[in-house]
Design an enzyme around this catalytic site. Structure first.
Site, PDB file in Angstrom:
ATOM      1  N   ASN A 133      85.232  -0.331  12.910  1.00  0.00           N
ATOM      2  CA  ASN A 133      85.541  -0.656  12.077  1.00  0.00           C
ATOM      3  C   ASN A 133      84.707  -1.796  12.810  1.00  0.00           C
ATOM      4  O   ASN A 133      83.047  -2.363  12.784  1.00  0.00           O
ATOM      5  CB  ASN A 133      86.919  -1.203  11.188  1.00  0.00           C
ATOM      6  CG  ASN A 133      86.260  -2.554  10.055  1.00  0.00           C
ATOM      7  OD1 ASN A 133      85.266  -2.794  10.129  1.00  0.00           O
ATOM      8  ND2 ASN A 133      86.930  -2.588   9.934  1.00  0.00           N
ATOM      9  N   ASP A 134      84.996  -2.426  13.759  1.00  0.00           N
ATOM     10  CA  ASP A 134      84.360  -4.814  14.153  1.00  0.00           C
ATOM     11  C   ASP A 134      83.125  -3.966  14.632  1.00  0.00           C
ATOM     12  O   ASP A 134      82.335  -4.609  14.464  1.00  0.00           O
ATOM     13  CB  ASP A 134      85.050  -4.863  15.178  1.00  0.00           C
ATOM     14  CG  ASP A 134      86.769  -6.173  13.691  1.00  0.00           C
ATOM     15  OD1 ASP A 134      86.093  -5.590  12.897  1.00  0.00           O
ATOM     16  OD2 ASP A 134      87.530  -5.665  14.945  1.00  0.00           O
ATOM     17  N   VAL A 135      83.218  -2.713  15.259  1.00  0.00           N
ATOM     18  CA  VAL A 135      82.241  -2.318  16.001  1.00  0.00           C
ATOM     19  C   VAL A 135      81.332  -2.175  15.621  1.00  0.00           C
ATOM     20  O   VAL A 135      79.762  -1.666  16.409  1.00  0.00           O
ATOM     21  CB  VAL A 135      82.259  -1.031  17.622  1.00  0.00           C
ATOM     22  CG1 VAL A 135      84.131  -2.038  18.231  1.00  0.00           C
ATOM     23  CG2 VAL A 135      83.023   0.216  16.843  1.00  0.00           C
ATOM     24  N   ALA A 179      89.529  -8.135  14.206  1.00  0.00           N
ATOM     25  CA  ALA A 179      89.075  -9.307  13.934  1.00  0.00           C
ATOM     26  C   ALA A 179      89.493 -10.029  12.772  1.00  0.00           C
ATOM     27  O   ALA A 179      89.162 -11.514  12.437  1.00  0.00           O
ATOM     28  CB  ALA A 179      87.396  -9.413  13.895  1.00  0.00           C
TER      29      ALA A 179
END
Ligand code: TAP
Length: 477
Positions: A403-405, A444
């Site tokens: 997700n975040d990456v 995050a």
């Protein structure tokens, strides 16, 4: 004839030198995935040598000292083994955070114990360098202890330590003043060694400092913080080594401190963070975008739902498929199904690559370890710089539990806690398919704008079940 008469201290130092050589050799072996297990064993052997000689040469090995030390070691070993055997791979950062914290408090306690012991003599002999080391061991040990506990809480998602960065105006100045204050207190201790109050004051200020340094850093930057605290725990141990005059502890601490700071620098580069900002506890600030709430999310935007059959058609038509694994693949233990899908696509003449983000998952190298376990060829794993130019040629970027990456907000949304972090450019592929269970956010705590892009489709479900469904759908075509 030349005779070589070695004293007891010479034998001790030779053994310590041997242990240090084993540590350095072990570190060298740890730098490659293939040799890492051997590196662990070699380093552990070095630690055994250091412990045994310390126990028998330094403590004098009286029955009482052996009973106390042996009892403490046995208790520590049982707790350590139980924790190490029980911890999930996804829980490793928390475990490492705790280990760093325990290292810090151990150095702090050793330094205080030695200070109190010396002070208890009728005519204590104080040395300025020993007192300086005492002040620094307490300062760095205290910071490492509380800082690691806060990092543990953030990683564990405890309510008391929210993942968002907590900052206030003038925070960096307060932090700088606290550090200077501790150094001044160390100066007082050197000038007036009997001032035990100065030691206790350093304990209090350093513990507060550890909290302040880490609460100001956002959850997504915890990998950098953990490696920095690891380095601090080494430096604290080294200082404790100077307090005790123990060469093995000085060398081991220095090795941990140096390798930790090198890893921190590598992680800073991977996350596009400045080391100075991390050192002074201010990264990933400025509020952040709204987080998607559990099970639904706050956004009114719509996403495109896909079925495994829809995705299979896209995969079959793609010349190049780039698989992007993340934390969700690790949780679902989907790596074997992912490898099976990769092999199946390759057997149909479709090129398959795996895009590895340096902080995907929850520990450095997390994705590499899992995919290696599933026998994915090492050459197919491409790191961020290698793979990003390839996304434009990819027919499908298949995001499995990451997700975040993959969040494009990191490129332009200055209010996002992940702003500035390099991401995998999945949005540049012709089509993006994301496997996850819901619209919940990643580590995050921010919404991912990728999911609302016109070329992105969502395959909702558990990573393992959905990847298996894709294998079946491709086989049925
Ligand atoms: P994340 O951003 O944490 O996202 C993982 C996603 O996986 C979640 O959005 C979750 O969505 C999904 N998921 C969870 N369980 C799943 C399952 N069983 N099946 C399918 N999907 C599942 O992961 P990432 O992209 O790998 O990024 C890593 C993050 O962790 C970064 O922010 C990084 O800074 C941080 N971090 C990294 C490290 C290291 S060293 N790697 C250490 C600490 C923190 P659903 O709930 O909707 O399924």
């Amino acid at each position: 004839m030349l005779t070589l008469a070695l004293s007891k201290a010479d034998y001790l130092n030779l053994a310590y030198l041997g242990a240090a050589v084993l540590f350095i050799f072990g570190l060298k072996l740890l730098s490659s995935v293939k040799t890492a297990p051997k590196g662990n064993m070699v380093s552990a052997l070095g630690m055994l040598v250091a412990c045994v000689v310390t126990l028998f040469y330094v403590t004098g090995a009286t029955a009482i000292s052996l009973a106390w030390i042996g009892g403490a070691m046995a208790l520590g070993a049982v707790i350590g083994l139980t924790l190490a055997l029980k911890v999930q791979m996804t829980g490793m950062p928390q475990m490492v955070a705790l280990l760093n914290g325990f290292g810090g408090i151990a150095s702090l306690l050793v330094a205080i114990a030695d200070y109190l012991r010396t002070g208890a003599f009728d005519e204590p002999i104080w040395r300025w360098d020993g007192l300086a080391a005492t002040g620094l061991a307490v300062l760095i040990g205290g910071v490492t202890f509380t800082g690691s506990l806060v990092a543990f809480g953030k990683l564990q998602g405890l309510k008391i330590t929210p993942g968002r960065p907590i900052q206030f105006p003038g925070q960096k100045a307060v932090i700088a003043l606290m550090i200077l204050g501790c150094l001044a207190l160390t100066g007082v201790l050197i000038a007036e060694p009997e001032s035990a109050w100065a030691v206790w004051a350093i304990v209090g200020v350093s513990m507060l400092l550890g909290i302040l340094l880490v609460v100001g850093i956002g959850g997504a930057d915890m990998p950098v913080v953990i490696s920095l605290l690891n380095s601090y725990s080494g430096i604290a141990a080294s200082m404790a080594g100077f307090v005790l005059g123990n060469q093995a502890l000085i060398i081991t601490g220095a090795l941990v401190g140096a390798s930790g700071i090198i890893l921190t620098q590598i992680m800073c580069k991977a996350m596009n963070r400045s080391l100075l900002n991390v050192l002074f506890g201010g990264v990933g600030a400025t509020g952040g975008s709204p987080s998607a709430g559990p099970g639904g999310g706050q956004t009114q935007q719509r996403v495109r739902d896909m079925t495994a059959e829809d995705v299979a058609i896209q995969l079959e038509a793609a010349g190049l498929v780039i698989i992007v694994p993340g934390y969700g693949m690790a949780v679902a233990q989907a790596q074997h199904a992912v490898a099976e899908l990769g092999e199946l696509l390759e057997s149909r003449g479709i090129a398959v690559r795996y895009a590895i983000h340096p902080v995907a998952g929850r520990m450095p190298g997390h994705m590499n370890v899992l995919l290696a376990e599933a026998n994915v060829p090492y050459e197919a794993l491409l790191d961020l710089e290698q793979v990003n130019p390839e996304f434009e040629q990819a027919g499908v970027a298949l995001v499995i539990g990451a997700n975040d990456v993959t969040n494009p907000a990191a490129r332009h949304d200055t209010g996002s806690p992940i702003y500035g972090m390099p991401i995998l450019d999945v949005d540049k592929a012709r089509s993006v398919v994301v496997i996850k269970r819901s619209m919940r956010s990643g580590f995050a705590g921010v919404e991912n704008e990728l999911y609302f892009m016109p070329n992105c489709g969502m395959l909702f479900g558990d990573a393992k079940a959905m990847t298996q469904a894709l294998v079946n759908a491709v086989e049925d075509m």
